[in-house]
Motif scaffolding. Structure first.
Motif, PDB file in Angstrom:
ATOM      1  N   ARG A   1       0.991  -1.178  -0.153  1.00 32.22           N
ATOM      2  CA  ARG A   1       0.042  -0.002   0.266  1.00 32.22           C
ATOM      3  C   ARG A   1       0.774   1.631   0.405  1.00 32.22           C
ATOM      4  O   ARG A   1       0.327   2.322  -0.028  1.00 32.22           O
ATOM      5  CB  ARG A   1      -0.568   0.057   0.999  1.00 32.22           C
TER       6      ARG A   1
ATOM      7  N   LEU B   1      -5.411   3.688  -5.049  1.00 32.01           N
ATOM      8  CA  LEU B   1      -3.179   3.299  -5.400  1.00 32.01           C
ATOM      9  C   LEU B   1      -3.042   4.029  -6.594  1.00 32.01           C
ATOM     10  O   LEU B   1      -3.474   3.373  -7.579  1.00 32.01           O
ATOM     11  CB  LEU B   1      -2.596   2.340  -4.576  1.00 32.01           C
TER      12      LEU B   1
ATOM     13  N   ILE C   1      -8.221  -1.895  -2.624  1.00 31.04           N
ATOM     14  CA  ILE C   1      -6.218  -1.580  -2.487  1.00 31.04           C
ATOM     15  C   ILE C   1      -6.496  -2.596  -2.036  1.00 31.04           C
ATOM     16  O   ILE C   1      -6.570  -3.720  -2.064  1.00 31.04           O
ATOM     17  CB  ILE C   1      -6.762  -0.522  -0.916  1.00 31.04           C
TER      18      ILE C   1
ATOM     19  N   ALA D   1     -12.224   2.411  -1.189  1.00 31.02           N
ATOM     20  CA  ALA D   1     -11.136   1.889  -1.013  1.00 31.02           C
ATOM     21  C   ALA D   1     -10.941   0.374   0.221  1.00 31.02           C
ATOM     22  O   ALA D   1      -9.917  -0.378  -0.043  1.00 31.02           O
ATOM     23  CB  ALA D   1     -10.625   3.079   0.126  1.00 31.02           C
TER      24      ALA D   1
ATOM     25  N   SER E   1      -9.125   1.198  -7.758  1.00 35.05           N
ATOM     26  CA  SER E   1      -8.064   1.110  -6.164  1.00 35.05           C
ATOM     27  C   SER E   1      -7.905   2.207  -6.091  1.00 35.05           C
ATOM     28  O   SER E   1      -7.515   3.171  -7.066  1.00 35.05           O
ATOM     29  CB  SER E   1      -7.477  -0.155  -5.877  1.00 35.05           C
TER      30      SER E   1
END
Length: 221
Positions: A23, A59, A84, A81, A57
């Protein structure tokens, strides 16, 4: 009424130190990874898929992977989220550079429960959040198709659950290559089919940032 949720894994990540980035912020796609993302977008358009929403996601690598399809279909790129990557206690360790280091005795305590697993986000938690994300998309975009960009472990864990396989597994046997699609087909609220395909499979042999898993492509890694 048929609805298809395409779970896409992100493309190749710029990871010169070969760490498990998990993450951590700031890990974007390589040029090849961006080409993978564009190839998927082009394939979806050319094969006349009815994409009504693109959700990713939060990221960076997932956002960059989702962007070409969102542009191609003229839809807003949404973030969720729940898509993720799983958290992992090996985050930051250069496991992709030398996997033998995972056998170091200092890590043995982390392997005390391989079925949960004890070194990462529990498989059951992954199922709960991924299932909720898919369920919400199914309810909102019923009768069309949705692209949801996530990460290998969350996608594979959800697929294992819907296909009634044990969640604990050998990472080398995951069928979820870079930029692949795991497509869940629903008739109303009932899952009727699961399909796996690799629109960017021809690009995989050039990828340097590979993780364990299997692929339909004849990989060089």
């Amino acid at each position: 009424m048929e609805t298809t949720i395409h779970l896409m894994r992100h493309g190749e990540v710029d990871n010169p130190d070969a760490i498990l980035y998990g993450r951590r912020p700031g890990f974007g796609l390589t040029t090849l990874g961006k080409n993978m993302a564009q190839k998927v977008a082009d394939t979806l358009v050319e094969s006349e898929h009815d994409i009504k929403a693109v959700i990713a996601s939060p990221l960076l690598r997932a956002q960059q992977t989702a962007a070409p399809t969102a542009r191609a279909y003229g839809v807003e790129l949404q973030s969720d989220a729940r898509l993720i990557e799983a958290w992992n206690t090996f985050e930051g360790v250069a496991v992709n550079a030398n996997r033998a280091q995972l056998a170091n005795p200092k890590y043995w305590w982390r392997y005390r429960d391989p079925f949960t697993p004890s070194w990462s986000e529990p498989y059951s938690d992954l199922v709960v959040r991924m299932r909720a994300a898919v369920s919400d998309a199914l309810g909102k975009y019923r009768g069309s198709e949705v692209l949801m960009v996530s990460h290998q472990l969350p996608i594979w864990t959800l697929r294992s659950w819907v296909e009634h396989r044990p969640l604990a597994h050998d990472p080398r046997r995951r069928e979820c290559s870079l930029a692949s699609l795991t497509s869940l087909v629903f008739r109303d609220n009932t899952l009727t089919a699961v399909a796996y395909w690799e629109p960017a499979g021809e690009l995989l042999q050039s990828a340097a940032d590979m993780v364990p898993g299997s692929s339909e492509a004849d990989l060089a890694h």
